[in-house]
Scaffold this active site. Structure first.
Site, PDB file in Angstrom:
ATOM      1  N   ASN A  10      11.202  -2.435   2.490  1.00  0.00           N
ATOM      2  CA  ASN A  10       9.809  -2.154   2.469  1.00  0.00           C
ATOM      3  C   ASN A  10      10.158  -0.691   1.816  1.00  0.00           C
ATOM      4  O   ASN A  10       9.666   0.247   2.779  1.00  0.00           O
ATOM      5  CB  ASN A  10       9.270  -2.562   3.552  1.00  0.00           C
ATOM      6  CG  ASN A  10       7.106  -2.133   2.930  1.00  0.00           C
ATOM      7  OD1 ASN A  10       7.268  -1.735   2.545  1.00  0.00           O
ATOM      8  ND2 ASN A  10       7.151  -2.644   4.020  1.00  0.00           N
ATOM      9  N   THR A  11       9.353  -0.227   0.240  1.00  0.00           N
ATOM     10  CA  THR A  11       8.907   0.886  -0.382  1.00  0.00           C
ATOM     11  C   THR A  11       8.153   1.843   0.753  1.00  0.00           C
ATOM     12  O   THR A  11       7.970   2.731   0.391  1.00  0.00           O
ATOM     13  CB  THR A  11       9.651   1.022  -1.792  1.00  0.00           C
ATOM     14  OG1 THR A  11      10.451   0.431  -1.668  1.00  0.00           O
ATOM     15  CG2 THR A  11       9.606   2.557  -2.116  1.00  0.00           C
ATOM     16  N   CYS A  12       7.171   1.312   0.753  1.00  0.00           N
ATOM     17  CA  CYS A  12       5.797   1.728   1.105  1.00  0.00           C
ATOM     18  C   CYS A  12       5.951   2.075   2.191  1.00  0.00           C
ATOM     19  O   CYS A  12       5.754   4.008   2.908  1.00  0.00           O
ATOM     20  CB  CYS A  12       5.098   0.577   1.294  1.00  0.00           C
ATOM     21  SG  CYS A  12       4.368  -0.040  -0.595  1.00  0.00           S
ATOM     22  N   SER A  13       7.316   1.784   3.541  1.00  0.00           N
ATOM     23  CA  SER A  13       7.404   1.787   4.991  1.00  0.00           C
ATOM     24  C   SER A  13       8.942   2.417   5.467  1.00  0.00           C
ATOM     25  O   SER A  13       8.782   2.477   6.342  1.00  0.00           O
ATOM     26  CB  SER A  13       6.423   0.923   5.786  1.00  0.00           C
ATOM     27  OG  SER A  13       6.877  -0.227   5.793  1.00  0.00           O
ATOM     28  N   GLN A  73       0.835  -1.196   0.261  1.00  0.00           N
ATOM     29  CA  GLN A  73      -0.138  -0.169  -0.064  1.00  0.00           C
ATOM     30  C   GLN A  73       1.111   1.007  -0.144  1.00  0.00           C
ATOM     31  O   GLN A  73       2.010   1.273   0.239  1.00  0.00           O
ATOM     32  CB  GLN A  73      -0.913   0.351   0.874  1.00  0.00           C
ATOM     33  CG  GLN A  73      -1.982  -1.397   1.059  1.00  0.00           C
ATOM     34  CD  GLN A  73      -2.886  -1.013   2.301  1.00  0.00           C
ATOM     35  OE1 GLN A  73      -3.050   0.191   3.462  1.00  0.00           O
ATOM     36  NE2 GLN A  73      -4.268  -1.524   2.145  1.00  0.00           N
TER      37      GLN A  73
END
Length: 953
Positions: A919-922, A644
């Site tokens: 995890n690029t999202c977070s 996400q």
């Protein structure tokens, strides 16, 4: 009786419009000055104490009636002049008064009222320090201390020197005499003569009797030098009705030209003399000069019987007194004398000078003649003299307080529409007399700021020009003064807000800050500074108290009056501007959703893209998007991939899109040797929508707090903010071209320009090389030492404006679509560049300090090994790691000091077989626990996106 008849006959022979008569009489060592019209029926009498009287008499009677000009009773008159039927009087306080007939506007009061018997202030000249006044037949003229000439009244023969024959009812600036160093002026019936400091004489107006001295009887509508007197160094000039007299001290001769009827030129020559010729002085000239040698200097009568004695005095300048201006001896007297008797006189002098705009503007001109060059580019003020005066009176508190008191009174009555650059000296001088750190000085600076903000646009523009040419040290001091008073006013505003909110007396939305005019002045100074190339660092304009206002509840919501502070972006530092911009973005989202802010699906713009055809999907979304969607927060998802968007995915979208568009194979931008990108010329633009789309993409990145890493030059950000790029920007884009143009500006050898054989063209490269003219017929205009500045300016303008007009306009239109906010315009060009392109220089040790650990302690060996290896990486590889972690190899301006990511132990059973993954999202780096540095190096050498490899030293 016979003598009386002869005198009346001589008076009648002069005829209408004859010269003004001025006579000097001795009375117990005091002077009395008389000024009469042509037939002596109206006379002004100026007494030694500066009081003015009028006398009336008929031509057939020696009787006269005298009255004190009571309307000027409180004025100390220093100069008088009579025209045919009007009069002028100049006060020591610098005010000019006129009265009498006004059919042609000769009183200069803005009307054509037939007659005004009471003296009227010529308001148009308020604030201009006048050096000399003159009245003609039905016109008037004055000259300032710095040589500016103003004229008004009848102009049927061009006697006003304005290039036409239209009458004027208000003083008009004689532009043809600009910088001519005029020191004296005289008026005849319908002509005017002026004298320069170098001794040159100009005449204009009626020339029918040869009174202009140009060997013709033509009228002259603009001032023309009397060529026959060139090099003679004239010291004085006087005008009769249709004649002119000048005195040349080096030859001790009087020259005359014009009408010679009835012997008015002093000898028996022909009636009209068209060129200056010396007068055969009467036998008693030497005796007359000796008898008057102890008298004050006089100017005046053209009559035969006294012309010799008068012109003898002309060589020593005029008897006329000056308006009050500050002199060195005044300063010394104010400081040294302390007795009560002296103190009363000192207060009178202080009141006289510092209650008058004209007297202040005429002071501090220094010892040289540079002030004669006064223009909208040069004030003529010697600022070091102002500072010296301040330092002197500061040591004498009573003098300092008296000066401040008079200045404060004056500030309440300043004109909003000054007509001359000399008027503006006041705005440069007064701040440096109000440097004290007390409430009185702060209040006076605020009053001065109010007066400046009331100036008409053209007047304010002139003041800005003068400020831009102020010496850097004084400009910096001026910034400091207004910054200091702004800090105080803003602090008091915050305190008032807290007090009112605490007592629940008003709505918690506050009111406008105190004295916003000081903030306006600070912003004006900032704009002047930016146009001058930032001589003073931007941080000198910052007002820290704005942070206190921003942190108050409700105080900085977009609906509150304090939001108006954002009209003065110079008082915000970059961090404050980012906060303001974030508040504005949130307020836009609030209008879409509920009052209490909460992110909802309706406020989000869901943006799915396929990685393998990212640009195509991106353009499709933008083509079908509504205006409302651009006001929502972007939520990116890569089709077929998990995760996400917490900020990393949308950042990756902009990074990948920018990288694709920057590739030479895309053919979108011009790829320059400097490593920067620039727009193609209008002729080479292929797709009309290309730059509109790219502009939209950049605007979206800014609105969504993301980095769009296009390597644009600083000139682009100047253009986005409405600022003009300069030669330095061209040097950034094309270093060699920029250096060559600078060399052209620095070259002083005319032969070099001849050898270069340059003209006003530029070679435009496209499918073929084409010569483009920088101005009309540019190919026929060679570049010379005189026009090189114009050539360089046109060159820079062509590169940054003319050649890319269409693609940039498309880009700008798209940018405004993608970023539906206003407060991004608060940023400096360099700040906007950092916000949009991201920071490319990092403090990697600060990055280490901000890390959050999961299942780790900073002292764990794996963590120590990780940072030991990381800090040995080359800079490029460190940036690759940053891109692997966050989606961009740059840090957003929002995170310059607080960029944070997490290092987490995934607690894998077999860490040897696991690469570190992100995890690029977070912004989480999953780092398996292992103690051996060799294995850790292997992990950092792992393949990440698109098989990019980390390298080691």
């Amino acid at each position: 009786m016979a003598a009386g008849r002869r005198q009346r006959r001589r008076r009648q022979r002069r005829g209408p419009g004859s010269s003004t008569s001025r006579e000097l009489t001795q009375s117990q060592g005091n002077e009395k000055v008389q000024c009469s019209n042509h037939d002596a029926t109206h006379m002004l009498v100026l007494s030694p104490d500066g009081k003015l009287s009028e006398q009336w008499a008929t031509a057939s009677s020696s009787c006269c009636k005298t009255r004190l000009v009571r309307e000027l009773g409180d004025q100390d008159i220093v100069q008088i002049s009579c025209g045919d039927q009007h009069a002028m009087a100049l006060s020591r306080g610098g005010e000019l008064f006129t009265w009498g007939e006004n059919a042609h506007g000769q009183l200069g009061v803005g009307s054509l009222t037939a007659s005004i018997p009471q003296p009227q202030l010529v308001k148009r000249l308020k604030g201009i320090p006048l050096a000399h006044i003159a009245a003609g037949g039905a016109h008037s003229a004055v000259v300032s201390l710095s040589g500016a000439v103003y004229s008004w009244g009848k102009n049927g023969f061009g006697q006003l020197g304005l290039g036409d024959t239209e009458d004027r009812d208000c003083p008009a600036y004689v532009r043809a005499l600009e910088h001519w160093k005029t020191v004296f002026i005289a008026c005849g019936a319908d002509h005017t003569a002026v004298l320069s400091k170098e001794g040159l004489v100009c005449t204009f107006g009626a020339g029918g009797a040869g009174q202009l001295g140009h060997n013709s009887t033509q009228n002259e509508l603009v001032p023309r030098v009397v060529a026959e007197l060139w090099g003679a160094r004239v010291s004085q000039v006087a005008c009769g009705s249709q004649q002119t007299l000048v005195y040349v001290p080096s030859l001790d001769k009087v020259y005359s030209f014009g009408s010679g009827e009835e012997g008015q030129l002093g000898d028996e020559r022909k009636p009209n003399q068209l060129i200056p010729l010396p007068i055969n002085s009467p036998a008693n000239t030497e005796k007359s000069c000796q008898e008057n040698s102890t008298s004050q200097k006089v100017t005046g009568s053209i009559t035969r019987e006294i012309q010799s004695s008068v012109l003898c005095k002309m060589s020593k300048n005029s008897y006329l007194k000056e308006i009050a201006t500050l002199k060195d001896e005044d300063m010394d007297a104010w400081i040294s004398n302390s007795s009560l008797q002296h103190w009363e006189l000192i207060k009178q002098n202080i009141r006289l000078i510092f209650s008058s705009e004209a007297c202040i503007n005429g002071s501090f001109l220094g010892k040289s003649d540079k002030h004669f060059k006064t223009s909208k580019e040069f004030s003529g003020v010697d600022m070091s003299e102002v500072q010296r005066f301040y330092e002197k009176i500061k040591k004498k508190p009573e003098v300092f307080q008296e000066v401040q008191k008079e200045i404060k009174k004056l500030l309440l009555s300043l004109s909003s529409s000054p007509i001359s650059p000399e008027n503006f000296r006041l705005y440069l001088i007064l701040p440096f007399l109000l440097q004290d750190n007390d409430d009185s000085s702060f209040r006076s600076l605020s009053l001065l700021a109010q007066a400046i903000t009331k100036l008409q646009p053209k007047a304010l523009q002139t003041l800005e020009h003068l400020l831009s040419n102020l010496e850097t040290s004084f400009f910096r001091r001026l910034v400091f003064l207004y910054q200091r008073v702004s800090q105080k006013n803003l602090s008091e505003s915050v305190m008032d807000f807290c007090r009112r909110c605490g007592n629940i007396l008003i709505s918690p939305y506050g009111r406008n800050p105190r004295e916003p005019e000081t903030l306006q002045i600070l912003q004006i100074l900032y704009q002047v500074n930016s146009r001058a190339g930032f001589r003073v660092l931007a941080k000198n304009f910052y007002v820290p108290q704005v942070r206190d206002a921003m942190l108050m509840p409700f105080c900085f919501c977009a609906e509150t009056p304090l939001w108006n502070l954002t009209k003065y972006p110079c008082i915000f530092n970059m961090e404050d501007k980012l906060l303001v911009y974030g508040i504005e973005r949130k307020s836009i989202a609030l209008r879409l959703g509920p009052i209490v802010y909460r992110m909802t699906a309706q406020e989000q713009w869901l943006f799915p893209v396929r990685r393998q055809c990212l640009l195509q999907d991106l353009w499709n979304h933008l083509n079908s998007a509504s205006t409302q969607q651009f006001r929502s927060t972007l939520k990116v998802s890569f089709v077929g991939e998990m995760g996400q968007d917490g900020g990393g995915l949308r950042q990756e979208l902009f990074s990948v899109a920018a990288r694709s568009l920057c590739q030479p194979s895309s053919g979108v931008f011009r790829q320059l040797a400097s490593g920067l990108l620039w727009f193609p010329s209008q002729q080479a633009t292929s797709c009309e929508d290309t730059f509109f789309r790219i502009g939209t993409l950049c605007g979206m990145a800014l609105y969504n707090s993301c980095v769009a890493p296009f390597p644009f030059p600083g000139a682009l950000y100047k253009k986005l903010l409405g600022l003009a790029p300069a030669l330095q920007d061209l040097e950034e884009l094309w270093p060699a071209v920029g250096r060559n143009l600078q060399a052209i500006l620095d070259e002083e050898d005319d032969r070099i320009f001849e050898s270069l054989e340059m003209d006003f063209t530029i070679m435009e490269e496209g499918d073929s090389v084409v010569a483009v003219e920088l101005k009309e017929n540019g190919a026929s205009i060679p570049v010379t030492k005189d026009n090189r500045k114009e050539y360089v300016d046109l060159y820079v303008n062509y590169v940054f404006n003319e050649s890319i007009r269409k693609p940039f306009e498309d880009f700008m239109q798209g940018f405004l679509r993608g970023c539906p906010t206003e407060k991004w315009k608060m940023f400096l060009p360099t700040e906007l560049q950092i916000v949009l392109q991201g920071q490319t220089k990092f403090d990697w040790h600060l990055l280490e300090k901000n890390v959050i650990y999961g299942n780790y302690q900073p002292s764990d060996k794996t963590i120590r090994n990780f940072w030991a290896v990381f800090h040995k990486l080359p800079e490029d590889n460190k940036k690759k790691f940053l891109a692997f972690l966050s989606g961009s190899d740059r840090i957003s301006a929002y995170e310059l000091e607080r960029f944070t990511f997490s290092i987490v132990d995934p607690q894998e059973a077999n860490p040897d077989e696991m690469y570190p993954c992100a995890n690029t999202c977070s912004l989480i780096l999953f780092l398996p626990r292992y103690s051996r540095k060799r294995i850790l190096k292997k992990m950092l050498l792992c393949s990440i996106e698109h098989d990019e490899m980390f390298g080691l030293l």
